[in-house]
Design an enzyme around this catalytic site. Structure first.
Site, mmCIF file in Angstrom:
data_model
loop_
_atom_site.group_PDB
_atom_site.id
_atom_site.type_symbol
_atom_site.label_atom_id
_atom_site.label_comp_id
_atom_site.label_asym_id
_atom_site.label_seq_id
_atom_site.Cartn_x
_atom_site.Cartn_y
_atom_site.Cartn_z
ATOM 1 N N ASP A 156 0.838 -1.201 0.000
ATOM 2 C CA ASP A 156 0.000 0.000 0.000
ATOM 3 C C ASP A 156 0.875 1.254 0.000
ATOM 4 N N CYS A 210 -13.870 -14.707 -13.897
ATOM 5 C CA CYS A 210 -15.198 -14.130 -13.612
ATOM 6 C C CYS A 210 -16.224 -14.766 -14.549
ATOM 7 N N CYS A 213 -20.230 -13.849 -15.113
ATOM 8 C CA CYS A 213 -20.771 -13.177 -13.918
ATOM 9 C C CYS A 213 -20.531 -11.665 -14.003
ATOM 10 N N CYS A 216 -21.108 -7.943 -9.224
ATOM 11 C CA CYS A 216 -20.581 -6.807 -8.443
ATOM 12 C C CYS A 216 -21.020 -5.462 -9.038
ATOM 13 N N CYS A 220 -22.918 -2.325 -6.564
ATOM 14 C CA CYS A 220 -22.288 -1.091 -6.063
ATOM 15 C C CYS A 220 -23.377 -0.046 -5.819
ATOM 16 N N CYS A 236 -16.986 6.354 -5.849
ATOM 17 C CA CYS A 236 -16.696 5.219 -4.953
ATOM 18 C C CYS A 236 -16.704 5.689 -3.498
ATOM 19 N N CYS A 262 -15.754 0.335 2.007
ATOM 20 C CA CYS A 262 -17.030 -0.221 1.547
ATOM 21 C C CYS A 262 -16.748 -1.627 1.028
ATOM 22 N N CYS A 265 -19.004 -4.410 -3.318
ATOM 23 C CA CYS A 265 -18.641 -5.075 -4.579
ATOM 24 C C CYS A 265 -17.889 -6.371 -4.315
ATOM 25 N N CYS A 269 -19.808 -10.883 -4.390
ATOM 26 C CA CYS A 269 -19.072 -11.753 -5.325
ATOM 27 C C CYS A 269 -19.186 -13.215 -4.882
HETATM 28 C C1 B12 Z 1 -5.940 4.263 -5.027
HETATM 29 C C2 B12 Z 1 -6.437 3.033 -4.330
HETATM 30 C C3 B12 Z 1 -7.799 2.947 -4.070
HETATM 31 C C4 B12 Z 1 -8.789 3.955 -4.593
HETATM 32 C C5 B12 Z 1 -9.081 3.644 -6.074
HETATM 33 C C6 B12 Z 1 -9.242 2.155 -6.383
HETATM 34 C C7 B12 Z 1 -8.991 1.800 -7.849
HETATM 35 N N1 B12 Z 1 -9.707 0.805 -8.305
HETATM 36 O O1 B12 Z 1 -8.141 2.361 -8.514
HETATM 37 C C8 B12 Z 1 -9.973 3.750 -3.625
HETATM 38 C C9 B12 Z 1 -9.811 4.703 -2.453
HETATM 39 C C10 B12 Z 1 -11.346 3.946 -4.233
HETATM 40 C C11 B12 Z 1 -9.725 2.330 -3.166
HETATM 41 C C12 B12 Z 1 -10.715 1.515 -2.695
HETATM 42 C C13 B12 Z 1 -10.484 0.207 -2.288
HETATM 43 N N2 B12 Z 1 -9.289 -0.380 -2.103
HETATM 44 CO CO1 B12 Z 1 -7.617 0.422 -2.662
HETATM 45 N N3 B12 Z 1 -5.929 0.997 -3.242
HETATM 46 C C14 B12 Z 1 -5.557 2.011 -3.931
HETATM 47 C C15 B12 Z 1 -4.039 1.968 -4.181
HETATM 48 C C16 B12 Z 1 -3.355 2.925 -3.216
HETATM 49 C C17 B12 Z 1 -3.615 2.290 -5.610
HETATM 50 C C18 B12 Z 1 -4.471 1.592 -6.692
HETATM 51 C C19 B12 Z 1 -4.021 1.949 -8.071
HETATM 52 O O2 B12 Z 1 -2.870 2.279 -8.324
HETATM 53 N N4 B12 Z 1 -4.915 1.924 -9.026
HETATM 54 C C20 B12 Z 1 -4.546 2.208 -10.373
HETATM 55 C C21 B12 Z 1 -5.588 1.617 -11.286
HETATM 56 C C22 B12 Z 1 -5.185 1.916 -12.722
HETATM 57 O O3 B12 Z 1 -5.497 0.221 -11.025
HETATM 58 P P1 B12 Z 1 -6.770 -0.743 -11.077
HETATM 59 O O4 B12 Z 1 -7.998 -0.013 -10.798
HETATM 60 O O5 B12 Z 1 -6.441 -1.918 -10.224
HETATM 61 O O6 B12 Z 1 -6.730 -1.094 -12.632
HETATM 62 C C23 B12 Z 1 -6.263 -2.327 -13.159
HETATM 63 C C24 B12 Z 1 -7.417 -3.099 -13.794
HETATM 64 O O7 B12 Z 1 -8.311 -2.195 -14.387
HETATM 65 C C25 B12 Z 1 -6.661 -3.944 -14.822
HETATM 66 N N5 B12 Z 1 -7.344 -4.035 -16.072
HETATM 67 C C26 B12 Z 1 -6.949 -3.476 -17.225
HETATM 68 N N6 B12 Z 1 -7.811 -3.776 -18.193
HETATM 69 C C27 B12 Z 1 -8.777 -4.543 -17.653
HETATM 70 C C28 B12 Z 1 -9.911 -5.130 -18.230
HETATM 71 C C29 B12 Z 1 -10.766 -5.886 -17.412
HETATM 72 C C30 B12 Z 1 -11.963 -6.512 -18.039
HETATM 73 C C31 B12 Z 1 -10.482 -6.074 -16.030
HETATM 74 C C32 B12 Z 1 -11.375 -6.873 -15.153
HETATM 75 C C33 B12 Z 1 -9.321 -5.458 -15.469
HETATM 76 C C34 B12 Z 1 -8.490 -4.714 -16.292
HETATM 77 O O8 B12 Z 1 -5.405 -3.309 -15.055
HETATM 78 C C35 B12 Z 1 -5.342 -2.080 -14.352
HETATM 79 C C36 B12 Z 1 -3.913 -1.750 -14.011
HETATM 80 O O9 B12 Z 1 -3.321 -2.727 -13.175
HETATM 81 C C37 B12 Z 1 -3.730 0.458 -3.848
HETATM 82 C C38 B12 Z 1 -2.360 0.228 -3.195
HETATM 83 C C39 B12 Z 1 -1.246 0.269 -4.202
HETATM 84 N N7 B12 Z 1 -0.154 0.902 -3.879
HETATM 85 O O10 B12 Z 1 -1.372 -0.289 -5.272
HETATM 86 C C40 B12 Z 1 -4.890 0.039 -2.918
HETATM 87 C C41 B12 Z 1 -5.510 -1.342 -3.132
HETATM 88 C C42 B12 Z 1 -5.747 -1.536 -4.609
HETATM 89 N N8 B12 Z 1 -6.782 -1.230 -2.442
HETATM 90 C C43 B12 Z 1 -7.162 -2.306 -1.838
HETATM 91 C C44 B12 Z 1 -8.400 -2.459 -1.167
HETATM 92 C C45 B12 Z 1 -8.531 -3.632 -0.216
HETATM 93 C C46 B12 Z 1 -9.442 -1.546 -1.404
HETATM 94 C C47 B12 Z 1 -10.910 -1.681 -0.972
HETATM 95 C C48 B12 Z 1 -11.452 -3.106 -1.022
HETATM 96 C C49 B12 Z 1 -11.036 -1.100 0.461
HETATM 97 C C50 B12 Z 1 -12.456 -1.008 0.940
HETATM 98 N N9 B12 Z 1 -13.034 -2.075 1.468
HETATM 99 O O11 B12 Z 1 -13.051 0.037 0.869
HETATM 100 C C51 B12 Z 1 -11.617 -0.738 -1.968
HETATM 101 C C52 B12 Z 1 -12.031 -1.475 -3.240
HETATM 102 C C53 B12 Z 1 -12.596 -0.569 -4.284
HETATM 103 C C54 B12 Z 1 -12.479 -1.199 -5.662
HETATM 104 N N10 B12 Z 1 -13.522 -1.887 -6.099
HETATM 105 O O12 B12 Z 1 -11.415 -1.077 -6.298
HETATM 106 C C55 B12 Z 1 -6.148 -3.430 -2.008
HETATM 107 C C56 B12 Z 1 -6.665 -4.426 -3.070
HETATM 108 C C57 B12 Z 1 -6.579 -5.884 -2.678
HETATM 109 C C58 B12 Z 1 -7.133 -6.779 -3.758
HETATM 110 N N11 B12 Z 1 -7.451 -8.007 -3.367
HETATM 111 O O13 B12 Z 1 -7.270 -6.427 -4.899
HETATM 112 C C59 B12 Z 1 -4.863 -2.596 -2.436
HETATM 113 C C60 B12 Z 1 -3.925 -3.343 -3.375
HETATM 114 C C61 B12 Z 1 -4.143 -2.219 -1.128
HETATM 115 C C62 B12 Z 1 -3.287 -3.372 -0.607
HETATM 116 N N12 B12 Z 1 -1.964 -3.252 -0.662
HETATM 117 O O14 B12 Z 1 -3.789 -4.383 -0.190
HETATM 118 N N13 B12 Z 1 -8.426 1.979 -3.341
HETATM 119 S S1 SF4 Z 2 -18.986 -10.578 -8.661
HETATM 120 FE FE1 SF4 Z 2 -16.910 -11.488 -8.535
HETATM 121 S S2 SF4 Z 2 -16.902 -13.121 -10.101
HETATM 122 FE FE2 SF4 Z 2 -18.667 -11.799 -10.522
HETATM 123 S S3 SF4 Z 2 -17.866 -10.307 -12.013
HETATM 124 FE FE3 SF4 Z 2 -17.642 -9.367 -9.989
HETATM 125 S S4 SF4 Z 2 -15.556 -9.904 -9.377
HETATM 126 FE FE4 SF4 Z 2 -16.078 -11.286 -11.065
HETATM 127 S S1 SF4 Z 3 -16.055 -0.065 -2.780
HETATM 128 FE FE1 SF4 Z 3 -16.999 -1.138 -4.501
HETATM 129 S S2 SF4 Z 3 -19.205 -1.219 -4.012
HETATM 130 FE FE2 SF4 Z 3 -18.299 0.287 -2.655
HETATM 131 S S3 SF4 Z 3 -18.645 2.218 -3.723
HETATM 132 FE FE3 SF4 Z 3 -16.565 1.527 -4.284
HETATM 133 S S4 SF4 Z 3 -16.834 0.344 -6.175
HETATM 134 FE FE4 SF4 Z 3 -18.866 0.613 -5.239
#
Ligand code: B12
Ligand code: SF4
Ligand code: SF4
Length: 392
Positions: A156, A210, A213, A216, A220, A236, A262, A265, A269
């Site tokens: 993180d 996935c 499915c 999620c 949201c 979010c 939150c 999502c 799952c």
């Molecule tokens: C900024 C951040 C947030 C932001 C933005 C999240 C986001 N999705 O970007 C906020 C504050 C909203 C957030 C929320 C949460 N976060 Co956060 N967050 C981070 C942080 C600091 C950086 C993430 C980042 O760089 N994102 C950049 C974007 C570009 O990455 P991405 O969204 O994952 O995008 C990838 C996918 O889109 C994928 N992709 C590309 N093309 C496609 C196509 C398809 C079809 C799919 C499916 C994917 C895909 O490639 C992209 C690049 O890798 C990391 C820690 C870290 N240093 O990495 C933790 C981290 C991602 N968070 C984490 C957690 C636990 C959460 C929450 C669950 C916390 C909570 N309960 O509220 C939520 C989940 C929200 C969600 N659904 O994502 C964990 C994730 C663990 C895991 N199992 O994945 C991390 C890794 C922290 C950790 N070290 O454990 N987070």
């Molecule tokens: S609910 Fe889980 S298995 Fe279904 S699309 Fe979302 S991440 Fe994938």
């Molecule tokens: S953590 Fe997931 S369910 Fe909650 S607001 Fe963000 S994207 Fe939506």
């Protein structure tokens, strides 16, 4: 239910712990990796894998794309310096591999019976899992260092995009909710890594599982999953709770009684409902906090309660702002609640006055709401009072 922490002894001897004088080539390769992986599993990591230290090209492209599309909503983290956060080799001189490890944070839920107005914490923050994750990773890091390698733990941290390295290390696939899902174990995992000079065999990324499915996405509460794998941070709740300033009015009702993070999502799952692997906790989980306590305790007490949370500038103001919205969404207008809202309406902080106006209107406490205020933010709230909550 299986427990992942600590792993049962495999009977294999632990690696040597003493720093040795290193002559000749340093350890590396498959056999060494197997030993390190065992060590990590014994230390409480659920799964480990290895990724290269090459630039995270896809993550960089995605970060730049999200910024261009306006989906990052003032978030800094890895978005502040995309070049740096996607170049892991910058973190450790002559780095050759990244060991990625994950810790489960799955734990059975329970109803809160003690709080007057329960404010709900997301699962990943029920205890300080990040510290526990880092402790487990440090066991492996110390072994690498004892063997003469350079090794540094990240979790993180703004210098690495954790999910992307986890994907490349074959830990799991990207779910449509953007989380990394571990096969047969779900997504309730925190992710960390060790960047090291050791040369280790690279793991293979896993296929998407996935399938068809999409559960999620409609689960949201704010429609923040704008396309598979892509979150609009401006919608979010997890980000809106952390973001300083006025809490976006259109998402206040959807916030419900969440105070930090939150889970929707992920709880929606099927991989989590069927397979998540409960962890053994080292301290008792805190699933909720009393919102009234957050609004009446001292600054020091509030920040101690929220230790380990991301709170902008470590200022309890943002936690109290969120607690006020929770009152509006779930409290009854009891004399105690009225007293707390009345005090907030007299606060010297316009942010508290503004959100107290909203809560008072939601609870039908119009007699408490002033007619005017000298602050623009509060005047705006006075102009757009919400309707009385339907259940009152
Ligand atoms: C900024 C951040 C947030 C932001 C933005 C999240 C986001 N999705 O970007 C906020 C504050 C909203 C957030 C929320 C949460 N976060 Co956060 N967050 C981070 C942080 C600091 C950086 C993430 C980042 O760089 N994102 C950049 C974007 C570009 O990455 P991405 O969204 O994952 O995008 C990838 C996918 O889109 C994928 N992709 C590309 N093309 C496609 C196509 C398809 C079809 C799919 C499916 C994917 C895909 O490639 C992209 C690049 O890798 C990391 C820690 C870290 N240093 O990495 C933790 C981290 C991602 N968070 C984490 C957690 C636990 C959460 C929450 C669950 C916390 C909570 N309960 O509220 C939520 C989940 C929200 C969600 N659904 O994502 C964990 C994730 C663990 C895991 N199992 O994945 C991390 C890794 C922290 C950790 N070290 O454990 N987070
Ligand atoms: S609910 Fe889980 S298995 Fe279904 S699309 Fe979302 S991440 Fe994938
Ligand atoms: S953590 Fe997931 S369910 Fe909650 S607001 Fe963000 S994207 Fe939506």
């Amino acid at each position: 239910m299986p427990s992942v922490d600590p792993a049962p002894p495999s009977g294999k001897p632990p690696l040597r712990k003493k720093r040795r004088i290193v002559h000749g080539p340093l350890p590396g390769g498959v056999e060494y990796w197997n030993q390190l992986r065992d060590l990590g599993e014994h230390a409480g990591l659920f799964r480990l894998g290895v990724s290269s230290v090459n630039p995270l090209i896809r993550a960089r492209k995605e970060i730049l794309q999200r910024i261009a599309e306006g989906l990052t909503n003032d978030m800094q983290f890895t978005f502040r310096n995309p070049e740096r956060s996607t170049t892991p080799s910058l973190t450790v001189k002559d780095a050759k591999s990244i060991i990625v490890g994950v810790r489960s944070y799955s734990f059975p839920d329970e109803e809160d019976k003690d709080s007057t107005v329960a404010a709900r914490i997301a699962r990943y923050a029920w205890i300080d899992h990040q510290t526990e994750l880092k402790e487990s990773l440090k066991v492996v890091m110390r072994q690498l260092r004892d063997d003469g390698h350079r090794a540094v733990v990240f979790a993180d941290d703004n210098s690495i995009v954790d999910r992307e390295v986890a994907y490349q290390a074959g830990i799991g696939w990207f779910g449509k909710n953007a989380n990394i899902l571990v096969p047969s174990a779900g997504s309730f995992f925190v992710i960390g890594c060790i960047v090291t000079t050791a040369e280790l065999p690279l793991s293979q990324p896993l296929d998407d599982s996935c399938g068809t499915c999409t559960r999620c996405i409609p689960a949201c509460p704010t429609n923040a999953i704008v396309r598979p794998g892509v979150i609009d941070a401006g919608k979010c709740l997890s980000w809106l709770l952390q973001k300083p300033g006025v809490f976006a009015r259109e998402y206040r009702e959807a916030l419900g009684n969440r105070i930090y993070g939150c889970d929707d999502c992920q709880t929606s799952c099927p991989h989590n409902t069927k397979w998540s692997v409960p962890v053994t906790l080292s301290s008792s989980p805190r699933r909720t906090i009393d919102a009234l306590y957050l609004l009446t305790a001292s600054d020091q007490e509030v920040m101690k309660t929220c230790d380990g949370w991301y709170v902008h500038d470590r200022n309890p103001l943002w936690v109290r702002r969120n607690a006020l919205i929770i009152l509006g969404n779930s409290a009854r207008p009891t004399p105690e609640v009225q007293g707390v809202i009345a005090t907030c309406l007299e606060s010297s902080e316009p942010v508290l006055r503004a959100h107290a106006v909203w809560s008072a209107a939601r609870l039908g406490l119009h007699q408490l709401i002033p007619e005017t205020d000298n602050n623009e933010m509060v005047q705006e709230e006075l102009r757009y009072l919400p309707a009385l909550r339907v259940d009152l």
